[in-house]
Design a protein around this motif. Structure first.
Motif, PDB file in Angstrom:
ATOM      1  N   GLU A 123       0.828  -1.209   0.000  1.00 26.42           N
ATOM      2  CA  GLU A 123       0.000   0.000   0.000  1.00 26.42           C
ATOM      3  C   GLU A 123       0.863   1.260   0.000  1.00 26.42           C
ATOM      4  O   GLU A 123       0.547   2.246  -0.677  1.00 26.42           O
ATOM      5  CB  GLU A 123      -0.932  -0.017   1.211  1.00 26.42           C
ATOM      6  CG  GLU A 123      -2.008  -1.102   1.121  1.00 26.42           C
ATOM      7  CD  GLU A 123      -2.742  -1.302   2.435  1.00 26.42           C
ATOM      8  OE1 GLU A 123      -2.418  -0.581   3.406  1.00 26.42           O
ATOM      9  OE2 GLU A 123      -3.631  -2.168   2.494  1.00 26.42           O
ATOM     10  N   SER A 127       0.695   4.033  -3.037  1.00 30.80           N
ATOM     11  CA  SER A 127       0.294   5.419  -2.784  1.00 30.80           C
ATOM     12  C   SER A 127       1.456   6.388  -3.011  1.00 30.80           C
ATOM     13  O   SER A 127       1.264   7.494  -3.537  1.00 30.80           O
ATOM     14  CB  SER A 127      -0.254   5.563  -1.360  1.00 30.80           C
ATOM     15  OG  SER A 127       0.724   5.206  -0.398  1.00 30.80           O
ATOM     16  N   TRP A 128       2.664   5.977  -2.627  1.00 27.56           N
ATOM     17  CA  TRP A 128       3.841   6.818  -2.842  1.00 27.56           C
ATOM     18  C   TRP A 128       4.109   7.002  -4.337  1.00 27.56           C
ATOM     19  O   TRP A 128       4.419   8.105  -4.799  1.00 27.56           O
ATOM     20  CB  TRP A 128       5.032   6.172  -2.145  1.00 27.56           C
ATOM     21  CG  TRP A 128       6.331   6.916  -2.276  1.00 27.56           C
ATOM     22  CD1 TRP A 128       6.784   7.942  -1.498  1.00 27.56           C
ATOM     23  CD2 TRP A 128       7.373   6.655  -3.222  1.00 27.56           C
ATOM     24  NE1 TRP A 128       8.039   8.338  -1.909  1.00 27.56           N
ATOM     25  CE2 TRP A 128       8.419   7.563  -2.954  1.00 27.56           C
ATOM     26  CE3 TRP A 128       7.524   5.738  -4.267  1.00 27.56           C
ATOM     27  CZ2 TRP A 128       9.603   7.582  -3.706  1.00 27.56           C
ATOM     28  CZ3 TRP A 128       8.706   5.756  -5.010  1.00 27.56           C
ATOM     29  CH2 TRP A 128       9.716   6.673  -4.725  1.00 27.56           C
ATOM     30  N   LYS A 130       1.883   6.783  -6.711  1.00 31.46           N
ATOM     31  CA  LYS A 130       0.832   7.657  -7.239  1.00 31.46           C
ATOM     32  C   LYS A 130       1.213   9.124  -7.041  1.00 31.46           C
ATOM     33  O   LYS A 130       1.113   9.928  -7.978  1.00 31.46           O
ATOM     34  CB  LYS A 130      -0.492   7.363  -6.539  1.00 31.46           C
ATOM     35  CG  LYS A 130      -1.597   8.356  -6.885  1.00 31.46           C
ATOM     36  CD  LYS A 130      -2.822   8.161  -6.021  1.00 31.46           C
ATOM     37  CE  LYS A 130      -3.841   9.275  -6.266  1.00 31.46           C
ATOM     38  NZ  LYS A 130      -5.045   9.131  -5.434  1.00 31.46           N
ATOM     39  N   SER A 131       1.642   9.485  -5.843  1.00 30.45           N
ATOM     40  CA  SER A 131       2.035  10.858  -5.563  1.00 30.45           C
ATOM     41  C   SER A 131       3.184  11.297  -6.461  1.00 30.45           C
ATOM     42  O   SER A 131       3.204  12.416  -6.969  1.00 30.45           O
ATOM     43  CB  SER A 131       2.442  11.009  -4.097  1.00 30.45           C
ATOM     44  OG  SER A 131       1.357  10.777  -3.234  1.00 30.45           O
ATOM     45  N   LYS A 149       0.500  15.140   0.123  1.00 29.10           N
ATOM     46  CA  LYS A 149      -0.714  14.342   0.128  1.00 29.10           C
ATOM     47  C   LYS A 149      -1.249  14.236  -1.292  1.00 29.10           C
ATOM     48  O   LYS A 149      -1.396  15.230  -1.991  1.00 29.10           O
ATOM     49  CB  LYS A 149      -1.772  14.968   1.040  1.00 29.10           C
ATOM     50  CG  LYS A 149      -1.405  14.908   2.517  1.00 29.10           C
ATOM     51  CD  LYS A 149      -2.538  15.424   3.384  1.00 29.10           C
ATOM     52  CE  LYS A 149      -2.175  15.300   4.859  1.00 29.10           C
ATOM     53  NZ  LYS A 149      -3.274  15.783   5.737  1.00 29.10           N
ATOM     54  N   SER A 150      -1.567  13.016  -1.699  1.00 28.92           N
ATOM     55  CA  SER A 150      -2.070  12.807  -3.053  1.00 28.92           C
ATOM     56  C   SER A 150      -3.424  13.482  -3.214  1.00 28.92           C
ATOM     57  O   SER A 150      -4.213  13.596  -2.276  1.00 28.92           O
ATOM     58  CB  SER A 150      -2.211  11.308  -3.340  1.00 28.92           C
ATOM     59  OG  SER A 150      -0.969  10.661  -3.217  1.00 28.92           O
ATOM     60  N   VAL A 153      -8.595  10.433  -5.815  1.00 30.27           N
ATOM     61  CA  VAL A 153      -8.512   9.625  -7.028  1.00 30.27           C
ATOM     62  C   VAL A 153      -9.262  10.287  -8.173  1.00 30.27           C
ATOM     63  O   VAL A 153      -8.830  10.268  -9.319  1.00 30.27           O
ATOM     64  CB  VAL A 153      -9.068   8.206  -6.769  1.00 30.27           C
ATOM     65  CG1 VAL A 153      -9.191   7.444  -8.072  1.00 30.27           C
ATOM     66  CG2 VAL A 153      -8.171   7.459  -5.795  1.00 30.27           C
ATOM     67  N   GLU A 178      -3.765  -2.837  -6.798  1.00 34.43           N
ATOM     68  CA  GLU A 178      -3.694  -1.695  -5.890  1.00 34.43           C
ATOM     69  C   GLU A 178      -3.509  -0.397  -6.682  1.00 34.43           C
ATOM     70  O   GLU A 178      -4.129   0.623  -6.363  1.00 34.43           O
ATOM     71  CB  GLU A 178      -2.533  -1.884  -4.913  1.00 34.43           C
ATOM     72  CG  GLU A 178      -2.566  -0.966  -3.707  1.00 34.43           C
ATOM     73  CD  GLU A 178      -3.700  -1.274  -2.750  1.00 34.43           C
ATOM     74  OE1 GLU A 178      -4.092  -0.349  -2.005  1.00 34.43           O
ATOM     75  OE2 GLU A 178      -4.208  -2.423  -2.740  1.00 34.43           O
ATOM     76  N   LEU A 182      -6.111   3.140  -7.381  1.00 30.87           N
ATOM     77  CA  LEU A 182      -5.689   4.522  -7.193  1.00 30.87           C
ATOM     78  C   LEU A 182      -5.848   5.377  -8.444  1.00 30.87           C
ATOM     79  O   LEU A 182      -5.599   6.579  -8.395  1.00 30.87           O
ATOM     80  CB  LEU A 182      -4.227   4.554  -6.731  1.00 30.87           C
ATOM     81  CG  LEU A 182      -3.955   3.926  -5.361  1.00 30.87           C
ATOM     82  CD1 LEU A 182      -2.466   3.952  -5.044  1.00 30.87           C
ATOM     83  CD2 LEU A 182      -4.738   4.649  -4.269  1.00 30.87           C
TER      84      LEU A 182
END
Length: 341
Positions: A123, A127-128, A130-131, A149-150, A153, A178, A182
């Protein structure tokens, strides 16, 4: 594919744990077959050409004074039995057996199998990443991605939908699922184990991600002709390094991956066998080798752009728990991103 597994805490006993000792899984004959399957084969030459690729890589390895993964280990008194298990993790026969059992377990019980490095790490990686991709899409090269902070979505989709993603050594494909949650949509996973690909496809269909593509492909002799803006590796380089010919094969890995990452794209590696600094040093060694080759007199002019370093360090995850050992601060897992020139 993965190096050393770090399962999530309080997880149920895995199907692989119930299979007994690794030595019971793979015979001496299977080890020989597996070693043969790791030989590098070329679509463009004869067996002599294949041998030459191995020789060239070995020569470059010696010239670069490249360190084997075992040299990175500070525990030089590791038991012989554990070393044998680790070397088994570098053989295709091991993973074929493992994923055959995982696939059977899925068909009989619906189990997805293990999450390499644990669900929490997966996770964080997703998420990292994605950012990181959103930041790059907005024209920024971040210095502290963990502090950003992203976007939701719904907003991130307009950026992430343009990223083509390749997950090499995808295993059961859960990392791609995953990433799909996102906002990433152009997703491809490859693995040299056919059982892994079958399992990943089955899980993807069951969990409502039928648009994720999965292919049987060995990154060391990839048949992919497409380049990707984002290439993910969660444990594959670890496993390659555990092969008896790990140092040479790691060099071949970088040659292959450099052709898969599109210009301006990023490579994200998650490892439990190498630290962030060791991965950066390994990339620097590869860069120096490639620059040296590109400066040879016979290099075609249309390849002169290769004189720039293929990869440069971009960022790494800072949120993993750290520990102090031997006067140095480290983490059990490292996730590092490199930008392709």
């Amino acid at each position: 594919m993965a190096g050393i597994r770090i399962p999530p805490e309080d997880s149920e006993p895995s199907s692989q744990q119930s299979r007994g000792a690794v030595g019971d899984l793979v015979s001496d004959d299977e080890r020989s077959v597996a070693a043969d399957s790791w030989s590098i084969k070329s679509d463009y030459g004869s067996t002599l050409d294949d041998d030459q690729r191995q020789t060239d890589a070995a020569d470059a390895l010696s010239a670069a004074n490249f360190r084997a993964p075992s040299d990175y280990s500070s525990d030089k008194e590791e038991a012989d039995a554990e070393e044998a298990v680790q070397s088994m993790l570098g053989l295709q026969s091991y993973w074929d057996t493992a994923y055959a059992d995982e696939l059977t377990n899925f068909r009989e019980h619906g189990h997805a199998g293990e999450v390499w490095f644990g669900a929490e790490v997966m996770e964080v990686v997703a998420s990292w990443t994605k950012s990181l991709c959103i930041d790059i899409s907005q024209g920024r090269l971040p210095n502290h991605v963990d502090d950003i902070k992203s976007e939701p979505v719904e907003q991130g989709d307009k950026y992430l939908s343009t990223w083509s993603v390749l997950d090499i050594g995808t295993g059961n494909g859960l990392l791609l699922q995953e990433l799909a949650k996102l906002g990433f949509s152009d997703l491809t996973g490859t693995d040299y184990s056919e059982g892994a690909v079958q399992l990943a496809r089955s899980l993807s269909d069951r969990d409502g991600f039928p648009n994720i593509s999965f292919l049987v492909d060995d990154v060391l002799e990839t048949k992919l002709e497409r380049q990707f803006q984002l290439v993910m590796d969660k444990g594959t380089l670890d496993a390659i390094g555990l092969h008896p010919d790990g140092p040479v094969k790691r060099m071949m890995y970088w040659d292959s991956v450099s052709r898969l990452v599109a210009s301006g794209g990023i490579l994200v590696i998650t490892s439990c066998n190498s630290t962030k600094d060791e991965l950066v040093q390994e990339v620097e060694s590869f860069n120096q080798r490639r620059i040296g080759v590109s400066q040879e007199p016979e290099m075609p002019k249309d390849q002169e752009a290769g004189r720039d370093p293929p990869f440069r360090f971009l960022n790494h995850v800072r949120s993993y728990p750290t520990f102090m050992f031997g006067g140095s601060v480290g983490s059990r897992v490292a996730t590092v991103a490199f930008l392709r020139s």
